[in-house]
Design a protein around this motif. Structure first.
Motif, PDB file in Angstrom:
ATOM      1  N   ALA A 183       0.888  -1.167   0.000  1.00 23.96           N
ATOM      2  CA  ALA A 183       0.000   0.000   0.000  1.00 23.96           C
ATOM      3  C   ALA A 183       0.921   1.211   0.000  1.00 23.96           C
ATOM      4  N   ALA A 184       0.661   2.166  -0.910  1.00 21.20           N
ATOM      5  CA  ALA A 184       1.602   3.274  -1.051  1.00 21.20           C
ATOM      6  C   ALA A 184       0.867   4.612  -1.102  1.00 21.20           C
ATOM      7  N   ASN A 227       8.730  13.670  -6.979  1.00 23.88           N
ATOM      8  CA  ASN A 227       7.681  12.695  -6.721  1.00 23.88           C
ATOM      9  C   ASN A 227       8.135  11.938  -5.480  1.00 23.88           C
ATOM     10  N   LEU A 228       7.446  12.173  -4.372  1.00 19.53           N
ATOM     11  CA  LEU A 228       7.850  11.657  -3.063  1.00 19.53           C
ATOM     12  C   LEU A 228       6.824  10.645  -2.583  1.00 19.53           C
ATOM     13  N   GLY A 229       7.273   9.486  -2.149  1.00 18.21           N
ATOM     14  CA  GLY A 229       6.268   8.533  -1.691  1.00 18.21           C
ATOM     15  C   GLY A 229       6.832   7.481  -0.775  1.00 18.21           C
ATOM     16  N   LEU A 230       5.912   6.663  -0.257  1.00 10.41           N
ATOM     17  CA  LEU A 230       6.311   5.623   0.690  1.00 10.41           C
ATOM     18  C   LEU A 230       5.355   4.433   0.549  1.00 10.41           C
ATOM     19  N   GLY A 231       5.919   3.230   0.500  1.00  9.39           N
ATOM     20  CA  GLY A 231       5.087   2.028   0.386  1.00  9.39           C
ATOM     21  C   GLY A 231       5.369   1.072   1.531  1.00  9.39           C
ATOM     22  N   PRO A 240       0.708   3.874   5.132  1.00  7.01           N
ATOM     23  CA  PRO A 240       1.755   4.560   4.365  1.00  7.01           C
ATOM     24  C   PRO A 240       1.650   6.083   4.469  1.00  7.01           C
ATOM     25  N   ARG A 241       0.449   6.599   4.505  1.00  6.14           N
ATOM     26  CA  ARG A 241       0.282   8.058   4.548  1.00  6.14           C
ATOM     27  C   ARG A 241       0.829   8.621   5.872  1.00  6.14           C
ATOM     28  N   LYS A 242       0.484   7.897   6.955  1.00  4.93           N
ATOM     29  CA  LYS A 242       0.928   8.348   8.276  1.00  4.93           C
ATOM     30  C   LYS A 242       2.462   8.370   8.337  1.00  4.93           C
ATOM     31  N   ASN A 243       3.063   7.266   7.863  1.00  4.47           N
ATOM     32  CA  ASN A 243       4.534   7.205   7.895  1.00  4.47           C
ATOM     33  C   ASN A 243       5.144   8.255   6.976  1.00  4.47           C
ATOM     34  N   TYR A 244       4.489   8.488   5.822  1.00  9.22           N
ATOM     35  CA  TYR A 244       4.985   9.513   4.890  1.00  9.22           C
ATOM     36  C   TYR A 244       4.982  10.868   5.585  1.00  9.22           C
ATOM     37  N   GLU A 245       3.847  11.152   6.240  1.00  7.39           N
ATOM     38  CA  GLU A 245       3.733  12.486   6.860  1.00  7.39           C
ATOM     39  C   GLU A 245       4.677  12.649   8.049  1.00  7.39           C
ATOM     40  N   SER A 246       4.939  11.547   8.773  1.00  5.05           N
ATOM     41  CA  SER A 246       5.828  11.658   9.932  1.00  5.05           C
ATOM     42  C   SER A 246       7.290  11.714   9.524  1.00  5.05           C
TER      43      SER A 246
END
Ligand SMILES: Cc1cc2nc3c(=O)[nH]c(=O)nc-3n(C[C@H](O)[C@H](O)[C@H](O)COP(=O)(O)OP(=O)(O)OC[C@H]3O[C@@H](n4cnc5c(N)ncnc54)[C@H](O)[C@@H]3O)c2cc1C
Length: 456
Positions: A183-184, A227-231, A240-246
């Motif tokens: 999930a990304a 383009n910044l992201g996390l999966g 993934p969103r929470k970890n991206y934002e933190s």
């Protein structure tokens, strides 16, 4: 309303469906392309938008310059601490997702593909053991149409809309395990200060920040945008969103231009990409690289192979027998590599940060060796020998032992998909048993828990 029968109906206008439609039209087949998005939203999706140039060359497609936002000289892999880097050479581009899709769409329409945008695939009608027609709903006015064709292509993405409506006994309707997905979440960020080295797409490995995945920063527009992201692996409670934002967002100053989330299947391909008169391509068939999650290039490859085999099958009468070449060609071109990398992926997902850091720090693998692994799926004896030397020198026997197991199962998986792939559908079910046995034996050995099947 039943529309006049087509040669092929393709469901989904992502990169897989657009490339399928383009290649089918080039084969001279009357093709309808069904997409639930409105025309101007086709191509808008969560993606890192980085694609290796070799993928375009393989299928004879040249993206025009207006869709290219950045050219890359390679990928840089960054260790969990951020202190160590491996530069992996390889030409790639960052595409503008919407412009790329709209360009492909224009090429399709120019060749006669009939686009039904804002149409949602709602249900299917099976008759005489084949898919007889699909029912689509016009989202602008609620009316329904029935489309009939000699063959159907499911290119509807990570949560497949067509094949999941087919009878359970058809192996093409298989449901995967939750951990087969990442999930990304990603944002496109316009930066205050341009990035200094926009020629490399950066992948940051850190199993605490991105458990079972990674986070990335792919520069575009000469470093003025990123383009910044996390999966993360799905089904384990990570967000993934929470970890991206933190962890990721605070590292970059800028204005968010677009945010989106999505799923990506990071596993071996469906055991069969054809059944009766249905073919599956792209994320719907899991034609994604299990290790880095790149799926655009391999979607285009699968679509191209599908079109060729559908054209041949239509001349002979469409069935799983006449479409079987699709499986054989795809497994040879990409599927066997995926099967191998799936073995590696499971191990990587279990790796702790200190083991990852250690591999980087001691330079156990070089950029060229990572390239070989990523592009060709090759974990060669040479790599293993150099690892063996280094690891025995610095006394990490358990890591060495695990790597030996991984290498041996990678080889066995490749053999199953390449040398022993069934020559006809009749041999299919026995082969699936052998595949399941191999992966479940391996999972137990390394302590990987695949979790339950997905609920869709
Ligand atoms: C966050 C993220 C980052 C990624 N980064 C990269 C990357 O940098 N490089 C790379 O190569 N790959 C990347 N991938 C993977 C890549 O985006 C996909 O593998 C690829 O886009 C899949 O294309 P597709 O055509 O199979 O599916 P999709 O692009 O999902 O297209 C499916 C289409 O089907 C339509 N559809 C679905 N259901 C219906 C229905 N019922 N009726 C009608 N239409 C329907 C959808 O609207 C959609 O347009 C990333 C994925 C994610 C989630």
């Amino acid at each position: 309303m039943l529309l006049e029968p087509y040669d092929v109906v393709v469901v989904g206008a992502g990169v897989a469906g657009l490339t399928s439609s383009l290649k089918l039209a080039e084969e001279g087949l009357r093709t309808a392309l069904v997409e639930r998005r409105p025309l101007n939203k086709i191509g808008e999706r969560a993606c890192g938008d980085a694609v290796g140039l070799h993928h375009f060359r393989e299928i004879g497609l040249e993206p025009p310059s207006h869709v290219v936002k950045q050219e890359y000289r390679g990928i840089v892999l960054v260790s969990p601490s951020g202190r160590h880097r491996i530069f992996v050479p390889g030409e790639g581009i960052g595409v503008d997702s919407v412009k790329f899709a709209q360009w492909l769409l224009g090429e399709c329409v120019r060749r006669g593909v009939e686009l039904l945008h804002s149409h949602h695939l709602e249900s299917v009608k099976i008759s005489g053991g084949v898919l007889e027609r699909v029912v689509v709903r016009d989202l602008t006015n609620g009316s329904r149409k029935e489309l009939a064709a000699k063959a159907y292509v499911d290119a509807s993405g990570a949560v497949p809309a067509l094949r999941t409506k087919l009878p359970d006994e058809w192996p093409i309707s298989e449901r995967p395990r939750v951990t087969d997905y990442n999930a990304a979440f990603r944002e496109i960020v316009e930066l205050g200060e341009p990035l200094s080295n926009p020629d490399y797409a950066a992948i940051y490995l850190n199993n605490d920040v991105a458990p079972g995945g990674y986070w990335w920063a792919f520069p575009t527009s000469s470093g003025r945008e990123v383009n910044l992201g996390l999966g993360v692996v799905m089904g384990m409670g990570f967000n993934p969103r929470k970890n991206y934002e933190s962890f990721v967002k605070p590292l970059f100053n800028g204005r968010t231009v677009h945010s989106a989330g999505g799923l990506v299947p990071t596993r071996r391909p469906l055991p069969t990409l054809v059944w009766r008169n249905v073919v599956v391509v792209g994320d719907a068939a899991y034609t994604v690289n299990p290790v880095h999650g790149g799926g655009r290039g391999s979607s285009m490859l699968a679509a191209s192979i599908a079109a060729r085999n559908i054209a041949e099958a239509i001349n002979l009468g469409v069935s799983e027998e006449t479409l079987w070449g699709m499986n054989v060609d795809y497994m040879k071109a990409y599927g066997a590599k995926q099967a191998k990398l799936d073995v590696l992926r499971m191990y990587l997902q279990l790796m702790k940060n200190d083991d990852l850091e250690f591999l980087f720090e001691k330079k156990v693998v070089s950029g060229d060796q990572v390239y070989d692994l990523g592009i060709k799926g090759r974990l060669s004896e040479e790599v293993l020998n150099s690892m063996r030397k280094i690891l025995s020198l610095i006394a990490r026997p358990s890591l060495l032992n695990k790597l030996r197991i991984v290498k041996s199962y990678m080889d066995r998986a490749e053999k199953l998909y390449l040398d022993y792939y069934p020559k006809s559908p009749k041999e299919m079910f026995k082969w699936i048993e052998a595949v399941n046995e191999l992966y479940s034996e391996y999972s137990k050995l390394i302590g990987y828990a695949p979790g339950p099947k997905v609920s869709w």
